[in-house]
Design an enzyme around this catalytic site. Structure first.
Site, PDB file in Angstrom:
ATOM      1  N   ASP A  88       0.914  -1.092  -0.032  1.00 28.86           N
ATOM      2  CA  ASP A  88       0.032   0.026  -0.050  1.00 28.86           C
ATOM      3  C   ASP A  88       0.837   1.195  -0.133  1.00 28.86           C
ATOM      4  OD1 ASP A  88      -2.055  -1.592   0.002  1.00 28.86           O
ATOM      5  OD2 ASP A  88      -2.530  -1.306   2.108  1.00 28.86           O
ATOM      6  N   ASP A  93     -13.543  -4.284  -2.330  1.00 25.39           N
ATOM      7  CA  ASP A  93     -13.792  -3.936  -0.712  1.00 25.39           C
ATOM      8  C   ASP A  93     -14.779  -3.962   0.029  1.00 25.39           C
ATOM      9  OD1 ASP A  93     -10.921  -3.249  -1.030  1.00 25.39           O
ATOM     10  OD2 ASP A  93     -11.537  -1.263  -1.066  1.00 25.39           O
TER      11      ASP A  93
END
Length: 258
Positions: free
Chosen positions: A11, A130
């Site tokens: 990330d 997600d």
């Protein structure tokens, strides 16, 4: 037999690798290109870059990081974050990405997935899902799609959305449990299995790995074709080699380096 892939996830925020708990409380985990080179040398099957600032702060994806990583590494590279147009996909592929992850834009317009897959081939289009469980303890399990780094609820059922985008041409689905992300308590196996059973494309399990047994469970119980993890690798708890050996010992088909 297709071999299970281990995919470290980086990330990236403001040009640095970070790892948060449930998308918050970011913790610096180093330089993305150096991290990528280390994972390539360690035998990672693929690498995933997610620019977690891009979608909600309207920043372009980190093309410089991608191009430098592609020059230095041989493993396939998936890059996502802020991908909104076919031009964005093209730019990332030209920079050196092998696959491009689409998240918010796919939710807003599933036809974008079809357009990108038709132009560049479904093998390089990954839709990132997600999802958060919204059903009660006594109800049938149900998960909702969230966008913009997990901030915006959509009201869209995650399993139905997975079916839709796989039919539109997504070559792979990256399924992250927002309930589990960063908790180190294991994948949401019910979510992963529900989506894997609903589609015919590979599913990558993501969100919540705390140990090597969680990786095994993602494949054996969750039905995933690949497992994604961050913290257990970034901070030295386990190496990619240890993960592969553990999964192979559990009877899973792995690519083992000599």
């Amino acid at each position: 037999m297709l071999k299970t892939r281990i995919i470290p996830c980086l990330d990236v925020k403001d040009g640095r690798v970070v790892k948060g708990v449930q998308f918050l409380e970011l913790r610096d985990a180093g330089d993305p290109v150096e991290s990528a080179k280390a994972y390539d040398a360690a035998g990672a099957d693929e690498l995933c870059f997610l620019d977690i600032t891009a979608s909600h702060e309207a920043r372009g994806t980190l093309l410089d990081v991608v191009s430098r990583t592609a020059e230095a590494c041989f493993m396939p590279l998936t890059v996502g974050g802020g991908v909104r147009t076919v031009a964005d996909v093209r730019t990332l592929l030209l920079a050196g990405a092998d696959k491009v992850g689409i998240n918010t834009a796919a939710v807003k317009n599933p036809d974008f997935v079809a357009e990108a897959a038709e132009k560049f081939g479904d093998q390089c289009i990954v839709v990132a899902i997600d999802a958060k469980r919204v059903s009660g303890p006594d109800e049938a399990a149900r998960w909702e799609i969230f966008t913009h780094g997990g901030r915006n609820p959509t009201g869209i059922d995650a399993v139905e959305f997975a079916r839709t985008v796989s039919e539109r041409g997504a070559g792979e689905l990256l399924v992250t449990s927002m309930d589990k992300d960063g908790t180190r308590s294991g994948y949401d196996l019910a979510l992963t299995r529900a989506i894997a059973d609903a589609v015919r494309v590979p599913v990558i399990a993501s969100g919540g790995v705390g140990g090597l047994d969680d990786l095994v469970a993602g494949v054996r119980d969750g039905g995933a074709s690949a497992v994604l993890a961050a913290s257990i690798f970034h901070f030295g708890q386990h190496t990619v080699g240890e993960a592969k050996a553990h999964m192979a010992a559990a009877g899973l088909a792995m690519r083992l380096d000599p």
